[in-house]
Scaffold this motif. Sequence first.
Motif, PDB file in Angstrom:
ATOM      1  N   ASN A 226       0.856  -1.181   0.000  1.00 25.72           N
ATOM      2  CA  ASN A 226       0.000   0.000   0.000  1.00 25.72           C
ATOM      3  C   ASN A 226       0.897   1.237   0.000  1.00 25.72           C
ATOM      4  O   ASN A 226       1.642   1.459   0.940  1.00 25.72           O
ATOM      5  CB  ASN A 226      -0.899  -0.035   1.237  1.00 25.72           C
ATOM      6  CG  ASN A 226      -1.992   1.013   1.161  1.00 25.72           C
ATOM      7  OD1 ASN A 226      -1.808   2.081   0.575  1.00 25.72           O
ATOM      8  ND2 ASN A 226      -3.126   0.713   1.764  1.00 25.72           N
ATOM      9  N   ASN A 370      -8.296  -2.123   6.480  1.00 23.66           N
ATOM     10  CA  ASN A 370      -6.922  -1.965   5.972  1.00 23.66           C
ATOM     11  C   ASN A 370      -6.762  -0.733   5.095  1.00 23.66           C
ATOM     12  O   ASN A 370      -5.672  -0.183   4.981  1.00 23.66           O
ATOM     13  CB  ASN A 370      -6.501  -3.217   5.195  1.00 23.66           C
ATOM     14  CG  ASN A 370      -7.413  -3.514   4.022  1.00 23.66           C
ATOM     15  OD1 ASN A 370      -8.635  -3.373   4.120  1.00 23.66           O
ATOM     16  ND2 ASN A 370      -6.855  -3.887   2.896  1.00 23.66           N
ATOM     17  N   GLY A 374      -4.029   0.438   7.171  1.00 22.05           N
ATOM     18  CA  GLY A 374      -2.901  -0.323   6.643  1.00 22.05           C
ATOM     19  C   GLY A 374      -3.099  -1.820   6.841  1.00 22.05           C
ATOM     20  O   GLY A 374      -3.833  -2.248   7.726  1.00 22.05           O
ATOM     21  N   ASP A 375      -2.448  -2.618   5.982  1.00 21.51           N
ATOM     22  CA  ASP A 375      -2.648  -4.069   6.003  1.00 21.51           C
ATOM     23  C   ASP A 375      -2.202  -4.717   7.309  1.00 21.51           C
ATOM     24  O   ASP A 375      -2.619  -5.817   7.638  1.00 21.51           O
ATOM     25  CB  ASP A 375      -1.886  -4.717   4.841  1.00 21.51           C
ATOM     26  CG  ASP A 375      -2.553  -4.414   3.505  1.00 21.51           C
ATOM     27  OD1 ASP A 375      -3.640  -3.815   3.519  1.00 21.51           O
ATOM     28  OD2 ASP A 375      -1.985  -4.779   2.458  1.00 21.51           O
ATOM     29  N   LEU A 380      -2.368   4.625   8.696  1.00 22.93           N
ATOM     30  CA  LEU A 380      -2.289   5.252   7.368  1.00 22.93           C
ATOM     31  C   LEU A 380      -3.033   6.570   7.507  1.00 22.93           C
ATOM     32  O   LEU A 380      -2.510   7.511   8.055  1.00 22.93           O
ATOM     33  CB  LEU A 380      -2.973   4.319   6.366  1.00 22.93           C
ATOM     34  CG  LEU A 380      -2.398   4.129   4.977  1.00 22.93           C
ATOM     35  CD1 LEU A 380      -0.956   3.696   5.025  1.00 22.93           C
ATOM     36  CD2 LEU A 380      -3.204   3.096   4.214  1.00 22.93           C
TER      37      LEU A 380
END
Length: 450
Positions: A226, A370, A374-375, A380
């Motif tokens: 990402n 996510n 974020g994953d 983020l």
Amino acid sequence: MSAYRRLWRTRIGRLTLVIGAAALTLFALTGLASAQVALPEAVTEQGDSIRTLFFVVLAIGVIVFIIVEAMILWVVFRYKRKSDDELPTQVAHNTTAEILWTGIPLVIVVVLFFVSLFVLQDIQAAADQDEDVTIVDVQGRQWAWAFNYAVPLGTELAESISNDPADTEIHLEDPSLVVPFMTIKLGIEHMRVVARTGDVVTVDRAVNGTVPIRHAAGSEVMRVFNGTDTVAEGRLQAADNTPIVTVPTGQMIRFNIASADVLHAFYTPQFLTKLDAVPGRVQTLWVRITDAGDFISQCAEFCGRDHARMIYTVRALPQGEYDAWFEEKAGSAPDPVEGDFGGEDEVEQEEGAVGNPANGQNLFFSLGCNVCHGDQGEGLVGPTIAMTIVPLDRVVEQYREPLEAMTEFPPDQVSDEDIADIYAWLQTVPRPPEADIIPSKLAELVEAGG
Ligand code: HEC
Ligand SMILES: [Cu+2]
């Protein structure tokens, strides 16, 4: 006033007044140009073509308008009734005029057709075979954007897989390169690695709104990361505080645009073009950006309650700066993982944690957490939530009544047990280094409250 009245009495005077008023109106309308009613300056080659086409059409339109209006005015003044018993000559038929008023529009339409066709081809053209291309996978979802990039993982697909989404077991030349929760990419399709037993890798297919397609043995496997940046953490609304998609200038860029839920649209005014994100398909937008800069963009398809929050920024950097950015974002590939992983029992559970982390992990991605966190829950647009110190009951409150910009998740969408599961999974995910932590207001509140 009387001066105008005197003017109005003569024919030439009236003509002067009408033309004068028209000119004044047009002059006043030029003020709109600075109010951004006019077309923005294009920052892409494709946008330049569109802008040129627009002005060609506009010029033809203006010329036709002036001629037609002039003729109308001429007829009105030249042939107005002068006395009751004097009728103008009656004309029934004029072949020349008929040929002209059919022929001229026909020529104009045919010319416009071909000019538009050339421009359309121009803006839809893909990059040349041997050209370097930057590929960005754009994912729209209610109500956020994620921008994913990919780097080669260093292995290939060992056996073909079909386009059936139920076909979830894949073989790689080197399966040890995939690690838990990694997102891989084959062609345009994203897949999430959920487990590995022996050399069978189990994947969740067509995640991030992509579609399942057939992949032949030998297809290159990419590792997805990402690459969304933000100006500042924790907020989505303000225009100076949006997710950023970073791209180079000078190079052809391919935006693969997908949607995880409803229609959205990828729209950057300075590109002079927009493309819908359509659920169930991946749309391609090609651009070559000529000017570096930050371009504020916005979802341009009404997509529900928080549509207005779907602002984002396209950041175009000169090639060198972009390469440095990309290298830093991509990081190095994670270390190969030996042995099996995945499946419900095998996800490590921290002592004292409640809930089912495997279910939590699935929910985290299927609900789109996510996109903002974020994953790896590293943060983020939203704060870092991996291994949070915020207690579960306060986290439940956050889902139901978010502090600020987070999407609200009511109980009929995510139950309290689901939240406990997600929480349990997040407690197993390592926190990023202190320097990369996106601060949490909630953690501050909790700490202040003791
Ligand atoms: C649209 C972006 C967005 C989505 C989607 C989103 N969040 Fe958030 N989240 C935020 C933001 C921004 C915050 C900061 C507080 C606020 O604005 O409400 C936050 C705060 C949080 C917090 C509080 C963390 C802290 O320590 O302050 C938790 C926990 C959390 N989110 C979990 C989730 C989970 C789990 C999901 C998926 C079910 C999710 N979020 C979906 C943006 C999002
Ligand atoms: Cu939208």
